[in-house]
Design a protein around this motif. Structure first.
Motif, PDB file in Angstrom:
ATOM      1  N   HIS A 128       0.832  -1.199   0.000  1.00  0.00           N
ATOM      2  CA  HIS A 128       0.000   0.000   0.000  1.00  0.00           C
ATOM      3  C   HIS A 128       0.875   1.261   0.000  1.00  0.00           C
ATOM      4  O   HIS A 128       0.675   2.179  -0.804  1.00  0.00           O
ATOM      5  CB  HIS A 128      -0.906  -0.047   1.235  1.00  0.00           C
ATOM      6  N   GLN A 129       1.849   1.304   0.895  1.00  0.00           N
ATOM      7  CA  GLN A 129       2.717   2.480   0.987  1.00  0.00           C
ATOM      8  C   GLN A 129       3.593   2.644  -0.260  1.00  0.00           C
ATOM      9  O   GLN A 129       3.829   3.764  -0.715  1.00  0.00           O
ATOM     10  CB  GLN A 129       3.592   2.393   2.243  1.00  0.00           C
ATOM     11  N   THR A 182      -2.880  24.201  -5.083  1.00  0.00           N
ATOM     12  CA  THR A 182      -4.018  23.348  -4.740  1.00  0.00           C
ATOM     13  C   THR A 182      -3.516  22.227  -3.827  1.00  0.00           C
ATOM     14  O   THR A 182      -2.491  21.602  -4.103  1.00  0.00           O
ATOM     15  CB  THR A 182      -4.640  22.742  -6.021  1.00  0.00           C
ATOM     16  N   ARG A 183      -4.241  21.980  -2.743  1.00  0.00           N
ATOM     17  CA  ARG A 183      -3.892  20.913  -1.796  1.00  0.00           C
ATOM     18  C   ARG A 183      -4.771  19.705  -2.090  1.00  0.00           C
ATOM     19  O   ARG A 183      -6.000  19.795  -2.011  1.00  0.00           O
ATOM     20  CB  ARG A 183      -4.120  21.378  -0.365  1.00  0.00           C
ATOM     21  N   VAL A 184      -4.120  18.588  -2.409  1.00  0.00           N
ATOM     22  CA  VAL A 184      -4.844  17.385  -2.812  1.00  0.00           C
ATOM     23  C   VAL A 184      -4.527  16.254  -1.840  1.00  0.00           C
ATOM     24  O   VAL A 184      -3.377  15.868  -1.679  1.00  0.00           O
ATOM     25  CB  VAL A 184      -4.456  16.962  -4.253  1.00  0.00           C
ATOM     26  N   GLY A 185      -5.564  15.715  -1.202  1.00  0.00           N
ATOM     27  CA  GLY A 185      -5.410  14.521  -0.385  1.00  0.00           C
ATOM     28  C   GLY A 185      -5.473  13.309  -1.303  1.00  0.00           C
ATOM     29  O   GLY A 185      -6.362  13.225  -2.154  1.00  0.00           O
ATOM     30  N   VAL A 186      -4.526  12.400  -1.156  1.00  0.00           N
ATOM     31  CA  VAL A 186      -4.457  11.221  -2.023  1.00  0.00           C
ATOM     32  C   VAL A 186      -4.577   9.969  -1.154  1.00  0.00           C
ATOM     33  O   VAL A 186      -3.817   9.794  -0.200  1.00  0.00           O
ATOM     34  CB  VAL A 186      -3.142  11.186  -2.830  1.00  0.00           C
ATOM     35  N   GLU A 187      -5.523   9.134  -1.511  1.00  0.00           N
ATOM     36  CA  GLU A 187      -5.774   7.903  -0.767  1.00  0.00           C
ATOM     37  C   GLU A 187      -5.663   6.709  -1.704  1.00  0.00           C
ATOM     38  O   GLU A 187      -6.279   6.685  -2.766  1.00  0.00           O
ATOM     39  CB  GLU A 187      -7.180   7.963  -0.151  1.00  0.00           C
ATOM     40  N   MET A 188      -4.862   5.721  -1.326  1.00  0.00           N
ATOM     41  CA  MET A 188      -4.736   4.480  -2.068  1.00  0.00           C
ATOM     42  C   MET A 188      -5.753   3.488  -1.506  1.00  0.00           C
ATOM     43  O   MET A 188      -5.803   3.275  -0.300  1.00  0.00           O
ATOM     44  CB  MET A 188      -3.332   3.883  -1.915  1.00  0.00           C
ATOM     45  N   GLU A 189      -6.557   2.910  -2.356  1.00  0.00           N
ATOM     46  CA  GLU A 189      -7.557   1.936  -1.920  1.00  0.00           C
ATOM     47  C   GLU A 189      -7.328   0.624  -2.661  1.00  0.00           C
ATOM     48  O   GLU A 189      -7.673   0.483  -3.825  1.00  0.00           O
ATOM     49  CB  GLU A 189      -8.976   2.446  -2.219  1.00  0.00           C
TER      50      GLU A 189
END
Length: 186
Positions: free
Chosen positions: A80-81, A127-134
Motif C-alpha cells: 500500500h505504501q 491546490t492541496r490534494v489529499g491522495v488515498e490508495m484503496e
C-alpha cells in the motif's frame, strides 16, 4: 517521510535507469536492504543510524523513525505504501506536483473527523490534494466513515477555518471499488 522504499522507487525518483545510487548508499552504510516476509517486493530499503543522522540534517522537523528497526514495519501495509510512493513520484516527475507531505508529516495537522490521506500533494497552483490508495474496498459503516471523513476534510470548519484540502483523489486498481465509491459519494 514514509520510512522505507525500494531500490526501484529510489531510481525512479532520481530518474536513473540502474540501482547504482542505492547500491553505493548501502555500501557506505547509509541505507539497509531488508528482505520482506512476502517476497514481493523482495526487499525494502531503510535508513541506517548514520543515514538517519544525515537525513535529519536536512529536515525542518523531527519524526520518530521506527523503521530503522525493519522488523517493526507492518508487513501487511508495505505494498500500500509503495503504491502511494509510486503515484507520488510519477506525479512529481511529471511536474504536476511540487510539494508533498506524508501521513506521518501531516499527523499533527489533522482535525477530528477528517480523513487522513496517505499523502498530500501540493500542485503548482498551490491546490492541496489529499491522495488515498484503496487496494481493498470498504463496506457499510467503514465506507460511510470514509466518505464522511473526506467530505469533512474538503469542507470549511464551523469556526470559519478553510478546508484542509481543495481536492481528494482515491486511487485504486478495482473497477468494483470505483463504482461502489462513486455511488457512495453521489
Amino acid at each position: 517521510i514514509w520510512g522505507y522504499t525500494t531500490a526501484a522507487l529510489i531510481s525512479l525518483l532520481l530518474q536513473k535507469e540502474a540501482y547504482g545510487w542505492t547500491t553505493n548508499a548501502i555500501k557506505r552504510g547509509l541505507l539497509r536492504a531488508t528482505n520482506t516476509a512476502s517476497g514481493s517486493p523482495r526487499q525494502i530499503i531503510t535508513l541506517t543510524e548514520m543515514g538517519q543522522a544525515l537525513a535529519e540534517q536536512h529536515l525542518p522537523q523531527h519524526f520518530d523513525y521506527v523503521e530503522r528497526e525493519p522488523h517493526k514495519i507492518n508487513q501487511a501495509t508495505i505494498w500500500h505504501q509503495l503504491l502511494a510512493q509510486r503515484a507520488t513520484i510519477d506525479a512529481m516527475n511529471s511536474g504536476e506536483v511540487n510539494g508533498i507531505a506524508t501521513e506521518r508529516q501531516d499527523a499533527a495537522q489533522s482535525r477530528r473527523g477528517e480523513k487522513k490521506p496517505d499523502v498530500i500533494w501540493r500542485l503548482r497552483d498551490n491546490t492541496r490534494v489529499g491522495v488515498e490508495m484503496e487496494l481493498s474496498g470498504k463496506w457499510e459503516r467503514r465506507l460511510d466513515e470514509f466518505v464522511s471523513g473526506i467530505i469533512t476534510a474538503l469542507s470549511p470548519t464551523t469556526d470559519g477555518k478553510h478546508a484542509r484540502f481543495d481536492r481528494f483523489i482515491v486511487i485504486t486498481n478495482s473497477d468494483a471499488i470505483v463504482k461502489r465509491y462513486e455511488a457512495a459519494f453521489a
